[in-house]
Design an enzyme around this catalytic site. Structure first.
Site, PDB file in Angstrom:
ATOM      1  N   ASN A 231      75.916 -83.839 -21.457  1.00  0.00           N
ATOM      2  CA  ASN A 231      74.751 -83.510 -22.641  1.00  0.00           C
ATOM      3  C   ASN A 231      75.484 -84.859 -23.191  1.00  0.00           C
ATOM      4  O   ASN A 231      73.721 -85.788 -23.651  1.00  0.00           O
ATOM      5  CB  ASN A 231      75.700 -82.758 -23.817  1.00  0.00           C
TER       6      ASN A 231
ATOM      7  N   CYS B  81      76.528 -82.279 -31.890  1.00  0.00           N
ATOM      8  CA  CYS B  81      77.345 -80.740 -31.318  1.00  0.00           C
ATOM      9  C   CYS B  81      77.941 -80.145 -33.058  1.00  0.00           C
ATOM     10  O   CYS B  81      78.705 -79.171 -32.973  1.00  0.00           O
ATOM     11  CB  CYS B  81      77.705 -79.888 -30.153  1.00  0.00           C
TER      12      CYS B  81
ATOM     13  N   THR C  37      70.169 -54.785 -29.423  1.00  0.00           N
ATOM     14  CA  THR C  37      68.827 -54.669 -28.882  1.00  0.00           C
ATOM     15  C   THR C  37      68.009 -55.706 -28.317  1.00  0.00           C
ATOM     16  O   THR C  37      68.551 -57.150 -29.423  1.00  0.00           O
ATOM     17  CB  THR C  37      67.907 -54.207 -29.959  1.00  0.00           C
TER      18      THR C  37
ATOM     19  N   GLY D 295      73.575 -71.005 -25.298  1.00  0.00           N
ATOM     20  CA  GLY D 295      74.137 -71.992 -24.420  1.00  0.00           C
ATOM     21  C   GLY D 295      76.053 -71.171 -24.631  1.00  0.00           C
ATOM     22  O   GLY D 295      76.653 -71.011 -23.844  1.00  0.00           O
ATOM     23  N   THR D 296      75.693 -71.239 -25.573  1.00  0.00           N
ATOM     24  CA  THR D 296      77.703 -71.174 -26.418  1.00  0.00           C
ATOM     25  C   THR D 296      78.149 -69.557 -26.022  1.00  0.00           C
ATOM     26  O   THR D 296      79.079 -69.587 -25.611  1.00  0.00           O
ATOM     27  CB  THR D 296      77.496 -71.919 -27.134  1.00  0.00           C
TER      28      THR D 296
ATOM     29  N   GLN E 137      72.400 -78.737 -20.387  1.00  0.00           N
ATOM     30  CA  GLN E 137      71.771 -79.775 -19.890  1.00  0.00           C
ATOM     31  C   GLN E 137      70.905 -79.998 -18.808  1.00  0.00           C
ATOM     32  O   GLN E 137      69.940 -80.813 -18.812  1.00  0.00           O
ATOM     33  CB  GLN E 137      72.362 -81.512 -20.124  1.00  0.00           C
TER      34      GLN E 137
HETATM   35  C1  LIG Z   1      73.471 -77.492 -26.146  1.00  0.00           C
HETATM   36  C2  LIG Z   1      74.565 -76.969 -25.531  1.00  0.00           C
HETATM   37  C3  LIG Z   1      75.773 -75.942 -25.330  1.00  0.00           C
HETATM   38  C4  LIG Z   1      75.070 -75.492 -26.418  1.00  0.00           C
HETATM   39  O1  LIG Z   1      73.796 -74.140 -26.389  1.00  0.00           O
HETATM   40  P1  LIG Z   1      73.576 -73.106 -27.705  1.00  0.00           P
HETATM   41  O2  LIG Z   1      72.216 -73.230 -26.969  1.00  0.00           O
HETATM   42  O3  LIG Z   1      73.258 -74.730 -28.575  1.00  0.00           O
HETATM   43  O4  LIG Z   1      74.751 -72.571 -27.626  1.00  0.00           O
HETATM   44  C5  LIG Z   1      76.229 -76.008 -24.292  1.00  0.00           C
HETATM   45  N1  LIG Z   1      76.109 -76.824 -23.441  1.00  0.00           N
HETATM   46  C6  LIG Z   1      76.045 -78.102 -23.337  1.00  0.00           C
HETATM   47  C7  LIG Z   1      76.410 -78.897 -22.209  1.00  0.00           C
HETATM   48  C8  LIG Z   1      74.722 -78.382 -24.164  1.00  0.00           C
HETATM   49  O5  LIG Z   1      74.089 -79.308 -23.986  1.00  0.00           O
END
Ligand SMILES: *Cc1c(COP(=O)(O)O)cnc(C)c1O
Length: 403
Positions: free
Chosen positions: A162, A346, A258, A79-80, A200
Site C-alpha cells: 500500500n 492507516c 445479518t 480488509g482488516t 491494494q
Molecule cells: C486498506 C488496506 C487494508 C485494510 O482495509 P480496510 O478495509 O480499511 O479495513 C489492509 N491491507 C491493505 C494492503 C490495505 O491497503
C-alpha cells in the site's frame, strides 16, 4: 502563502491508495437494497428471498472474477476483518485441533492488519517470523524458504504494497508452497496455509486464486471505488478456519450477523468494474504517473524513488524528497487543495518513520521525507501539471528554511 499561486478550487486528490470515492454506478446498484429490497436474507418470504438472491448473484460474479467457487467466498466488513479472519481463523482452528500453538510467517512490509494480528498472537504464545524484503520491497523465495519450520502454520504475503506499490511474487510462492505441502503431508506435518492481502491489488491486478496458488485472499471495497467497510475473504475449500464471530451462522458460520446486502452488491459491482477496465486504466495511469515522475525529477534535485521501477502498481509513486519533512510538505500541499500522504494513512496518530520505507533500507531521515502520490480514475494530466507548478518551488523553499 508560498509559492504565490492560487489554491486549486477543485480538490486534487492523489491518495487513492488510502481510499477511493464510491463510483456512482456502484451507488446506483446499491440504492434499492436500502429501500425496496431491505429484507433480511434469512427470511423465508419473498422480501427475504430478494435479498438472498442478490447476495447469491454477487457471490457468483466475484467467484467468476476470482476463478473460485461461490461457496469459497466469505463477505466481511472490510480488509482488516478479512485479514483478521484469515490469520486468527487459521491459528484458532490449528490450536483447537492440535492443542498447541505454532509458527506464523509474514513479510516485514505487510499492512498493520497483518502485523498487529501476528503481534496479538505472539502475545498469546505463537512464534512469528517477519521475512525481510530487498531494496525494492520484493520478498525473496529463498528467504521465505529458510523461515519455514516444522510447526509453521501460515504464510501471509501481500499481493501489492500500500505504501510503495511493490508487487510481490505471489504465484511463485504459491507454486513452491504447493510442492512443499505435498512433502509435508508425507512427513505427517501440518499443511502451511498461504494468505495474500490483495486490498491494494484488486483494482489493478488479476485476481485468479488458482493461478496465484493461495488458500486465502483478502479484498476490500474501499480501495476499489466500492463502499467502505465491505470486504471478502476467499477461503479455499478444505481450509480449516475457525470463525471469530459467533451468532446466527451466516456465511457458512464464518461470519455471523445479518448481511450488509447493499454493501455486498456494491462490492461485487465495484470489483466487476475495476476488473473490466483494468488493462486500459492501468495503461492510462502508468503514463500519467511516469510523466509526473519524469517532470518531478527534472525540476527537483535529490529525489529517491521508493520501491520498484518495474514491479509496481501503475498508480503509485513514492519518493523521498531529501531534507524535506514529508508531513510539512503534505500540509503545505493541502493548503493548495492537493491531497497526498506520507507513510501510511492507516496510522494517523503515528509520525514515526514508515516501517515499509525503513524495510527498504532507507535511513530514518529519508523515510521521514517520503511522500506518496497515488493516482486514480479522476486524475487528469492537468491536475498533475498544477502540482508540478507548486511542488518544485515549495521543496526549494522548505529546503532553504531547513538548512
Ligand atoms: C486498506 C488496506 C487494508 C485494510 O482495509 P480496510 O478495509 O480499511 O479495513 C489492509 N491491507 C491493505 C494492503 C490495505 O491497503
Amino acid at each position: 502563502m508560498f509559492p504565490s499561486i492560487k489554491p486549486s478550487k477543485k480538490n486534487i486528490y492523489l491518495d487513492y491508495a488510502a481510499t477511493t470515492p464510491l463510483d456512482p454506478r456502484v451507488e446506483k446498484i446499491m440504492r434499492p437494497f436500502w429501500h425496496d429490497h431491505f429484507g433480511n436474507p434469512s427470511s423465508l418470504y419473498k422480501k427475504g428471498k430478494e435479498a438472498s438472491e442478490a447476495i447469491t448473484k454477487a457471490r457468483g460474479e466475484i467467484a467468476q472474477i476470482s476463478n473460485s467457487k461461490p461457496q469459497e467466498l466469505v463477505f466481511t466488513a472490510g480488509g482488516t476483518e478479512s485479514v483478521n479472519l484469515a490469520i486468527f481463523g487459521v491459528a484458532r482452528a490449528f490450536e483447537l485441533a492440535k492443542k498447541k500453538k505454532g509458527h506464523l510467517i509474514a513479510s516485514t512490509i505487510e499492512h498493520h492488519a497483518v502485523l498487529n494480528s501476528l503481534n496479538a498472537l505472539a502475545e498469546e504464545g505463537w512464534d512469528t517470523t517477519l521475512v525481510k524484503v530487498d531494496k525494492e520491497g520484493v520478498i525473496k523465495l529463498e528467504d521465505l524458504k529458510s523461515a519455514i519450520r516444522e510447526d509453521t502454520v501460515l504464510i501471509s504475503v501481500m499481493y501489492a504494497n500500500n505504501e510503495v506499490g511493490t508487487i510481490e511474487p505471489i504465484a511463485e510462492i504459491g507454486k513452491w508452497l504447493q510442492k512443499l505441502n505435498a512433502t509435508r503431508v508425507a512427513k505427517n506435518l501440518a499443511k502451511i496455509y498461504f494468505h495474500t492481502d490483495a486490498c491494494q491489488a484488486a483494482g489493478a491486478l488479476e485476481l485468479n486464486v488458482a493461478k496465484l496458488g493461495v488458500d486465502l485472499m483478502s479484498v476490500n471495497g474501499s480501495k476499489i471505488y466500492g463502499p467502505k467497510q465491505t470486504g471478502l475473504l476467499y477461503v479455499k475449500a478444505g481450509t480449516k478456519l475457525r470463525s471469530l464471530i459467533f451468532g446466527g451462522g451466516q456465511e457458512k458460520g464464518l461470519r455471523s450477523g445479518t448481511e450488509n446486502v447493499p454493501g455486498i452488491v456494491g462490492l461485487a459491482e465495484a470489483l466487476k468494474l475495476a476488473q473490466k477496465d483494468r488493462a486500459k486504466e492501468n495503461r492510462r495511469l502508468t503514463k500519467l504517473r511516469d510523466y509526473f515522475f519524469t517532470q518531478l525529477t527534472k525540476q527537483v534535485p535529490n529525489i529517491i524513488l521508493n520501491g520498484s521501477k518495474a514491479k509496481r502498481l501503475p498508480n503509485n509513486l513514492n519518493v523521498s524528497l531529501q531534507d524535506v519533512e514529508g508531513e510539512s510538505l503534505l500540509l503545505y500541499l493541502d493548503s493548495y487543495n492537493i491531497s497526498v500522504s506520507t507513510g501510511s494513512a492507516c496510522s494517523t496518530t503515528n509520525s514515526d518513520p514508515s516501517h515499509v520505507i525503513l524495510a527498504l533500507g532507507r535511513s530514518d531521515r529519508d523515510a521521514l521525507s517520503s511522500v506518496r502520490f497515488t493516482l486514480g480514475r479522476a486524475t487528469r494530466q492537468q491536475d498533475l501539471a498544477y502540482v508540478l507548478k507548486i511542488l518544485p518551488p515549495l521543496v526549494r523553499e522548505l529546503r532553504r528554511t531547513a538548512a
